[in-house]
Design an enzyme around this catalytic site. Structure first.
Site, PDB file in Angstrom:
ATOM      1  N   ASP A  43      10.261  49.945  52.379  1.00  0.00           N
ATOM      2  CA  ASP A  43      11.568  49.867  51.731  1.00  0.00           C
ATOM      3  C   ASP A  43      12.485  48.922  52.481  1.00  0.00           C
ATOM      4  O   ASP A  43      13.258  48.170  51.884  1.00  0.00           O
ATOM      5  CB  ASP A  43      12.212  51.254  51.680  1.00  0.00           C
ATOM      6  CG  ASP A  43      11.537  52.140  50.647  1.00  0.00           C
ATOM      7  OD1 ASP A  43      11.905  53.312  50.537  1.00  0.00           O
ATOM      8  OD2 ASP A  43      10.630  51.634  49.947  1.00  0.00           O
ATOM      9  N   LYS A 128      29.632  38.265  27.294  1.00  0.00           N
ATOM     10  CA  LYS A 128      28.503  38.802  28.065  1.00  0.00           C
ATOM     11  C   LYS A 128      28.988  40.121  28.663  1.00  0.00           C
ATOM     12  O   LYS A 128      29.890  40.144  29.502  1.00  0.00           O
ATOM     13  CB  LYS A 128      28.104  37.825  29.166  1.00  0.00           C
ATOM     14  CG  LYS A 128      26.860  38.278  29.926  1.00  0.00           C
ATOM     15  CD  LYS A 128      26.361  37.157  30.830  1.00  0.00           C
ATOM     16  CE  LYS A 128      25.011  37.490  31.444  1.00  0.00           C
ATOM     17  NZ  LYS A 128      25.055  38.616  32.359  1.00  0.00           N
ATOM     18  N   LYS A 302      24.125  31.212  21.862  1.00  0.00           N
ATOM     19  CA  LYS A 302      22.750  31.267  21.368  1.00  0.00           C
ATOM     20  C   LYS A 302      22.600  30.338  20.174  1.00  0.00           C
ATOM     21  O   LYS A 302      23.500  30.267  19.326  1.00  0.00           O
ATOM     22  CB  LYS A 302      22.399  32.700  20.923  1.00  0.00           C
ATOM     23  CG  LYS A 302      22.471  33.724  22.051  1.00  0.00           C
ATOM     24  CD  LYS A 302      22.349  35.156  21.535  1.00  0.00           C
ATOM     25  CE  LYS A 302      22.621  36.129  22.676  1.00  0.00           C
ATOM     26  NZ  LYS A 302      22.717  37.520  22.224  1.00  0.00           N
ATOM     27  N   LYS A 326      29.335  31.499  32.714  1.00  0.00           N
ATOM     28  CA  LYS A 326      29.954  32.490  33.592  1.00  0.00           C
ATOM     29  C   LYS A 326      31.429  32.203  33.846  1.00  0.00           C
ATOM     30  O   LYS A 326      31.844  31.048  33.905  1.00  0.00           O
ATOM     31  CB  LYS A 326      29.223  32.524  34.946  1.00  0.00           C
ATOM     32  CG  LYS A 326      27.793  33.005  34.859  1.00  0.00           C
ATOM     33  CD  LYS A 326      27.734  34.386  34.259  1.00  0.00           C
ATOM     34  CE  LYS A 326      26.460  35.124  34.576  1.00  0.00           C
ATOM     35  NZ  LYS A 326      26.263  35.464  35.951  1.00  0.00           N
TER      36      LYS A 326
HETATM   37  S1  IVH Z   1      21.103  37.996  25.199  1.00  0.00           S
HETATM   38  C1  IVH Z   1      16.847  36.618  25.468  1.00  0.00           C
HETATM   39  N1  IVH Z   1      23.605  38.703  24.917  1.00  0.00           N
HETATM   40  O1  IVH Z   1      22.816  39.545  30.335  1.00  0.00           O
HETATM   41  C2  IVH Z   1      18.287  36.853  25.682  1.00  0.00           C
HETATM   42  N2  IVH Z   1      22.491  39.280  26.928  1.00  0.00           N
HETATM   43  O2  IVH Z   1      21.642  37.598  32.238  1.00  0.00           O
HETATM   44  C3  IVH Z   1      18.574  38.263  25.969  1.00  0.00           C
HETATM   45  N3  IVH Z   1      23.876  40.552  28.476  1.00  0.00           N
HETATM   46  O3  IVH Z   1      19.696  41.011  30.727  1.00  0.00           O
HETATM   47  C4  IVH Z   1      19.929  38.486  26.411  1.00  0.00           C
HETATM   48  N4  IVH Z   1      25.668  40.630  27.236  1.00  0.00           N
HETATM   49  O4  IVH Z   1      21.604  42.543  30.053  1.00  0.00           O
HETATM   50  C5  IVH Z   1      22.529  38.707  25.724  1.00  0.00           C
HETATM   51  N5  IVH Z   1      25.797  39.302  24.523  1.00  0.00           N
HETATM   52  C6  IVH Z   1      24.729  39.312  25.325  1.00  0.00           C
HETATM   53  C7  IVH Z   1      24.728  39.924  26.565  1.00  0.00           C
HETATM   54  C8  IVH Z   1      23.592  39.888  27.344  1.00  0.00           C
HETATM   55  C9  IVH Z   1      25.128  40.997  28.385  1.00  0.00           C
HETATM   56  C10 IVH Z   1      23.028  40.758  29.669  1.00  0.00           C
HETATM   57  C11 IVH Z   1      21.665  41.309  29.387  1.00  0.00           C
HETATM   58  C12 IVH Z   1      20.703  40.360  30.035  1.00  0.00           C
HETATM   59  C13 IVH Z   1      21.576  39.590  30.955  1.00  0.00           C
HETATM   60  C14 IVH Z   1      21.050  38.197  31.186  1.00  0.00           C
END
Ligand code: IVH
Length: 700
Positions: A43, A128, A302, A326
């Site tokens: 660990d 996000k 996206k 970010k």
């Molecule tokens: S899309 C294949 N949309 O961010 C794409 N992710 O850094 C899948 N997250 O693990 C993710 N808000 O936990 C997407 N509106 C959003 C999001 C989001 C938060 C998180 C998610 C992912 C991480 C990636």
């Protein structure tokens, strides 16, 4: 670069390579742990690898990898949950930090798809969410399983817990869903619910959470479902995988379908066809950030068309069709778990906050500086408190304030060095004001300071050993044959005792240079008082002060006996008075000498040194001698006295004795058998003389 290279010394290139190595290492460790139940490492090793990874990412935020282990915080072992393999991997997102990164992202897509410059590319933009991702498997419209992200391939089965969330339908509404689909999204807690929960927990005398994200993660991953049920968890659906049949042509249609099926989706999602549109949305969402009911840490873009998403595919663990833009450096709250004290290379003690890891501006932070004890007092911070921290760019994160008092005991700065145990003191200046820094008085005996101190010990103004500079000190120290200054004079023996080959076989040395180095060291077995004192690196006792003491006391023994007496009697005693009454000597220097003498290990080190070397008495009025200030080189065989004695006499007369001839050499004293040095002196036009001429000159 090696695994042991301190993070602050890594070049960009090194850092990238190291992040790659750590991502692989941690992924392998995770796989071994989760899939095979056969841990690869302890660990502690695992934690160290994760911490190093986080530290490198903190220094080079833009090098953070899409498959960064930091994005898997919380994936660590939680006994009691069964493992759940995802039907398709749960991916992470590549990060964008600037407008330019966003434009590049769209350009890459255009190039990859071979689209002309005027072909519009529709993209969605949405917040996000700063929570934890969850994958929900629906079969024939019924929730079959819920799994955390885990390592992306295998997570934890938290189905029973997920069923307690009102936002997660047990049965999908409508009819247009595929027979099988994994719906993905974010479990989160609103800021308000988080605050209320913490207040309840605190009132009940239970542990409080550092931030809404940790609170959501901790609440979902409860072995007792009743606890999860009592927690105000929410869920936004934003992605999907492994669908048995197509159900939409675009991202926005898919999200609309989620809404029809009974999910919450984020109301701030928009669709745009330009980079400006994305950036406007980013700014608009950023301006709403504080007033949004939940924490967000960026905006996700996206590609809208699913056929394009399909064609774009993935690079490592992140889709080419999405990116997370970010927000810049910002604040976060987390728990301050402990305050450690670090000892710098020059002995200053710095308190460091060990934090429950928290993501700040896309980087996992687990340490923050607290600067000094006054700062800790000003903040009123104690271990166990919830604190607000701030991270900006590459700078070390700082603790800004206490958010919630954890009720722990007040923290006290240690008055002894945590590394070597020597007393650690705050100096008081003439006006009675204490220095903000507390310093270890261990100097040469403190391992944290040893290398710097040793470099000083052999430096030009101290022992000035030819061929033994900073580089060699580091080398010998790293090889483990040089711990204290006394070891310099036992180097050959230490090398042998360590089981290492003789120095002449080391890279960069040869028979000649090894011999030369040992000769140069031996030549310093007799060392002038002032150089030796300066070499000890005692605070406030530098070159000038050392010279003043040497001139006053002439004999090292007399001087040191006075220091010992002053240390015994303390301030106000006779010996103390004798020292501070010297013109140009202040109480700070005398105090530092006494602090030094107080430490048993310093006394031991001095004794060890004095068993190897002799400290020359300072010759009175040496500056009047005809060779004062001149650089002398002795070469060949001396017939009237030993080489060491000749050097000692020359030094006593204020000359500087060197082992090699250069343009700076004033006189070369050549005895029979003199070779290359004599030749070089002649070439350089340096004055040369015989041993007899030398003695005539110095009047012996
Ligand atoms: S899309 C294949 N949309 O961010 C794409 N992710 O850094 C899948 N997250 O693990 C993710 N808000 O936990 C997407 N509106 C959003 C999001 C989001 C938060 C998180 C998610 C992912 C991480 C990636």
């Amino acid at each position: 670069m090696s695994e042991a290279t301190p993070v602050e010394d890594l070049t960009r290139e090194d850092a990238a390579a190291e992040l790659e190595r750590l991502a692989k290492l941690i992924a392998e460790a995770d796989a071994a742990y989760y899939q095979d139940d056969a841990p690869l490492m302890s660990d502690a090793e695992y934690d160290a690898a994760r911490l190093r990874n986080a530290a490198i990412e903190a220094r080079f935020p833009d090098l953070k990898r899409p498959d960064s282990p930091s994005d898997r915080v919380g994936a660590s072992a939680q006994d009691g949950f069964t493992k759940a393999a995802h039907a398709a991997p749960m991916l992470s997102l590549e990060n964008a930090f600037s407008d330019e990164d966003v434009a590049d992202f769209v350009d890459r897509i255009r190039r990859f798809l071979g689209l002309s410059a005027d072909e519009p590319i529709a993209l969605t933009a949405e917040p996000k969410i700063d929570g934890l991702s969850l994958s929900l498997s629906y079969e024939k419209g019924r929730l079959k399983r819920a799994a955390t992200r885990g390592n992306g391939d295998v997570g934890e089965d938290v189905t029973a817990n997920a069923r307690t969330l009102a936002d997660i339908p047990a049965k999908l509404s409508g009819k247009d869903w595929p027979d099988f689909i994994e719906i993905r999204g974010e479990v989160y807690m609103t800021k308000q619910d988080f605050a209320a929960l913490n207040a309840r927990e605190e009132a009940a005398g239970r542990k409080v959470f550092a931030n809404p994200r940790n609170s959501a993660a901790g609440s979902l991953r409860q072995l007792d479902v009743e606890i999860t049920k009592s927690r105000p968890l929410r869920f936004f659906a934003y992605a999907w995988a492994a669908e048995s049949a197509p159900f939409a042509d675009s991202q926005h249609e898919a999200v609309n379908a989620f809404r029809r099926w009974g999910f919450e989706t984020n109301p701030l999602m928009i669709r745009t066809t330009t980079v400006e549109g994305l950036l406007d949305t980013y700014r608009s969402i950023e301006s709403q950030r504080a007033s949004l009911p939940y924490d967000i840490d960026g905006v996700v873009y996206k590609v809208d068309r699913l056929d394009w998403q399909q064609r774009l595919g993935f690079v490592s663990r992140a889709p080419r069709w999405a990116i997370a833009h970010k927000f810049p450096a910002q604040k976060a709250t987390t728990k301050l778990e402990a305050i450690d004290v670090q000892v710098g290379r020059t002995g200053s003690l710095t308190p460091v906050a060990r934090l429950e890891p928290v993501t700040v501006g896309g980087v996992v932070v687990s340490n923050a500086t607290l600067h000094n004890e006054d700062e800790i007092a000003r903040l009123g911070v104690k271990p166990g408190d919830i604190v607000e921290i701030q991270r900006a760019g590459d700078v070390i994160p700082q603790v800004l304030r206490v958010v919630t008092d954890g009720g722990g005991k007040p923290w006290k700065m240690p008055d002894h060095c945590p590394v070597c145990g020597s007393e650690a003191v705050r100096e008081i200046d003439d006006k009675g004001v204490a220095d903000v820094r507390r310093r270890c008085t261990g100097g040469l005996v403190c391992p944290a300071q040893a290398v710097e101190r040793l470099k000083h010990f052999v430096s030009r103004k101290a022992l000035d050993i030819d061929g033994l500079g900073a580089k060699q000190i580091q080398l010998f120290h790293d090889a483990g044959v040089l711990k204290g200054p006394q070891d310099i004079f036992r180097l050959a023996a230490a090398i042998e005792a360590a089981g290492l080959p003789p120095l002449e076989e080391w890279e960069g040395f040869g028979k000649v240079s090894a011999r030369k180095l040992f000769d140069a060291i031996d030549a310093r077995r007799q060392v002038p008082f002032a150089r030796f004192l300066n070499g000890l690196g005692i605070r406030h006792v530098g070159q000038t002060t050392s010279q003043l003491f040497a001139r006053q006391f002439l004999s090292w023994e007399t001087f040191w006996n006075t220091v010992v007496a002053a240390a015994d009697e303390g301030e106000g005693g006779e010996a103390w008075a004798a020292l501070v009454s010297i013109d140009g000597i202040g109480a700070a220097a005398v105090g530092a000498l006494c602090d030094f003498e107080h430490e048993a290990h310093n006394r031991k080190m001095l004794a060890a040194l004095l068993s190897e070397i002799t400290i020359e008495d300072e010759a009175r009025a040496s500056t009047d001698s005809p060779v004062a200030g001149k650089t002398i080189v002795f070469t060949g065989t001396l017939e009237r006295m030993t080489r060491d004695e000749a050097k000692a006499r020359a030094s006593a007369l204020g000359a500087k004795v060197s082992g090699s001839v250069s343009a700076k050499t004033d006189i070369v004293v050549a005895g029979p058998g003199a070779g290359s040095k004599l030749k070089k002196a002649q070439e350089l036009g340096v004055q040369t003389m015989t041993e007899d001429e030398w003695f005539d000159l110095i009047g012996a």
